[in-house]
Design an enzyme around this catalytic site. Sequence first.
Site, PDB file in Angstrom:
ATOM      1  N   HIS A 270      -0.815   4.302   0.168  1.00  0.00           N
ATOM      2  CA  HIS A 270      -1.380   3.183   0.932  1.00  0.00           C
ATOM      3  C   HIS A 270      -0.651   3.037   2.261  1.00  0.00           C
ATOM      4  O   HIS A 270       0.426   3.596   2.450  1.00  0.00           O
ATOM      5  CB  HIS A 270      -1.241   1.868   0.145  1.00  0.00           C
ATOM      6  CG  HIS A 270       0.193   1.465  -0.053  1.00  0.00           C
ATOM      7  ND1 HIS A 270       1.002   2.000  -1.025  1.00  0.00           N
ATOM      8  CD2 HIS A 270       0.984   0.580   0.622  1.00  0.00           C
ATOM      9  CE1 HIS A 270       2.214   1.483  -0.956  1.00  0.00           C
ATOM     10  NE2 HIS A 270       2.240   0.605   0.044  1.00  0.00           N
TER      11      HIS A 270
ATOM     12  N   ASP B 148       0.701  -0.249   4.767  1.00  0.00           N
ATOM     13  CA  ASP B 148       1.006  -1.651   4.492  1.00  0.00           C
ATOM     14  C   ASP B 148       0.166  -2.600   5.338  1.00  0.00           C
ATOM     15  O   ASP B 148      -0.039  -2.367   6.532  1.00  0.00           O
ATOM     16  CB  ASP B 148       2.488  -1.946   4.767  1.00  0.00           C
ATOM     17  CG  ASP B 148       3.382  -1.411   3.661  1.00  0.00           C
ATOM     18  OD1 ASP B 148       2.870  -1.021   2.596  1.00  0.00           O
ATOM     19  OD2 ASP B 148       4.623  -1.378   3.873  1.00  0.00           O
TER      20      ASP B 148
ATOM     21  N   HIS C  94       2.148   5.928   2.571  1.00  0.00           N
ATOM     22  CA  HIS C  94       3.305   6.206   1.734  1.00  0.00           C
ATOM     23  C   HIS C  94       2.950   5.886   0.287  1.00  0.00           C
ATOM     24  O   HIS C  94       1.911   5.271   0.015  1.00  0.00           O
ATOM     25  CB  HIS C  94       4.541   5.411   2.207  1.00  0.00           C
ATOM     26  CG  HIS C  94       4.321   3.940   2.336  1.00  0.00           C
ATOM     27  ND1 HIS C  94       3.608   3.379   3.381  1.00  0.00           N
ATOM     28  CD2 HIS C  94       4.689   2.903   1.546  1.00  0.00           C
ATOM     29  CE1 HIS C  94       3.569   2.064   3.232  1.00  0.00           C
ATOM     30  NE2 HIS C  94       4.210   1.752   2.117  1.00  0.00           N
TER      31      HIS C  94
ATOM     32  N   ARG D 261      13.030   1.996 -11.566  1.00  0.00           N
ATOM     33  CA  ARG D 261      13.407   1.890 -10.156  1.00  0.00           C
ATOM     34  C   ARG D 261      13.000   0.505  -9.658  1.00  0.00           C
ATOM     35  O   ARG D 261      11.980  -0.042 -10.107  1.00  0.00           O
ATOM     36  CB  ARG D 261      12.677   2.973  -9.357  1.00  0.00           C
ATOM     37  CG  ARG D 261      12.852   2.880  -7.856  1.00  0.00           C
ATOM     38  CD  ARG D 261      12.139   4.038  -7.161  1.00  0.00           C
ATOM     39  NE  ARG D 261      12.386   4.010  -5.733  1.00  0.00           N
ATOM     40  CZ  ARG D 261      11.613   3.375  -4.852  1.00  0.00           C
ATOM     41  NH1 ARG D 261      10.540   2.723  -5.254  1.00  0.00           N
ATOM     42  NH2 ARG D 261      11.917   3.389  -3.576  1.00  0.00           N
TER      43      ARG D 261
END
Length: 334
Positions: free
Chosen positions: A214, A216, A270, A280
């Site tokens: 996507h 941002d 990204h 994570r």
Amino acid sequence: MEWEPPLVQVFQNLPETKIETDEEPIDVSRLKCYELPLVDLGRLNSGHAMNRKECEKEIIEAAKEWGFFQVVNHGICKEILVKLQEEQLKLFRQPFHKKANQNPSNSPTGFYRWGNLAATSRAHFSWSEAFHIPVSSVSDFRTSNHLSSTVEEYTEQVSELTQKIAEILADNMGICSYKTFLADKVVPSSCYLRMNRYPPCPKSYSKTCGLVSHTDTSYLTVLHQDNTGGLQLMKDGAWICVKPNPSALVINIGDLFEAWSNGLYKSVRHRVVTNGQVERFSIAYFSLPTTDTVIRSCSQPTIYRDFSFEEFKRQIQFDVKSTGNKIGLPRFLR
Ligand SMILES: C=C1C[C@]23C[C@@]1(O)CC[C@H]2[C@@]12CC[C@H](O)[C@@](C)(C(=O)O1)[C@H]2[C@@H]3C(=O)O
Ligand SMILES: O=C(O)CCC(=O)C(=O)O
Ligand SMILES: [Fe+2]
């Protein structure tokens, strides 16, 4: 575990449509990891005009070339960042039913998201959970979740950081001065904080993304990540993996800055890949304008048509609901 969202159950029931080759997650171990351009922000206040100029130039170049860079000496002390991670762990370790039931009246979808309930295939599914919180609600949110004031302190400091960087980038655009166009539009109450957790993903589903590819929805995003790794971004048409540096903050250009700068600064795709062993964590801060703000490119001819932030958001919500995926800026091309 009582805190895990039912990712496996939902994922198993989704059809396995082929993931387009250019979107297929790449095993981190097979990729060269790059360090993002590193900018030492200490030079902005050093009192030396030359050092300041040099620093500004690096920010501008990275925003044009990479759409991503990392900053050190950013003014947010290590203690806050460490405490923030402890608070984040506490937040996600609450029982799933408790997390899922956070539905404040000012948010139709609630703050808590996991997987992608609009996904119609495995390709749109994100192996993660997140709290997506409007900054105006951070204070209530953290008290009702028994978190310390660190979350608010971080939000305040990171907001100052985004303003500094936005000013440098905007002032480089000539007529689009930050003070005239953005200062009273990007207010803390219109911004969002997103806390992400990526649980380990079973080996047999290793082609699943932690967060699907996507760009941002923001002017700028500031990302604080742990040292697990997994962030990948598009560089010159190929996916590269980003080497984590927990003492640096990652800054990236979002869709609104790309549109406002008429494509000078790049809102880069990204994603986060999963791993089979460890969970994570990351925290993203999105600088955003009030919904009535009109995003209008300041140089001619413009790549994107004018649009209000309200319209942009509505289009994204519509696309995510109907296709499972965010389309974003291409919808607003002239
Ligand atoms: C399912 C999705 C939600 C999301 C758009 C996406 O297709 C994948 C990325 C998600 C994300 C991450 C950054 C921002 O928080 C966001 C608003 C965006 O632009 O992309 C969210 C989208 C969302 O939560 O609607
Ligand atoms: O977790 C990460 O490294 C990236 C998160 C992200 O892209 C987002 O929240 O928009
Ligand atoms: Fe993102």
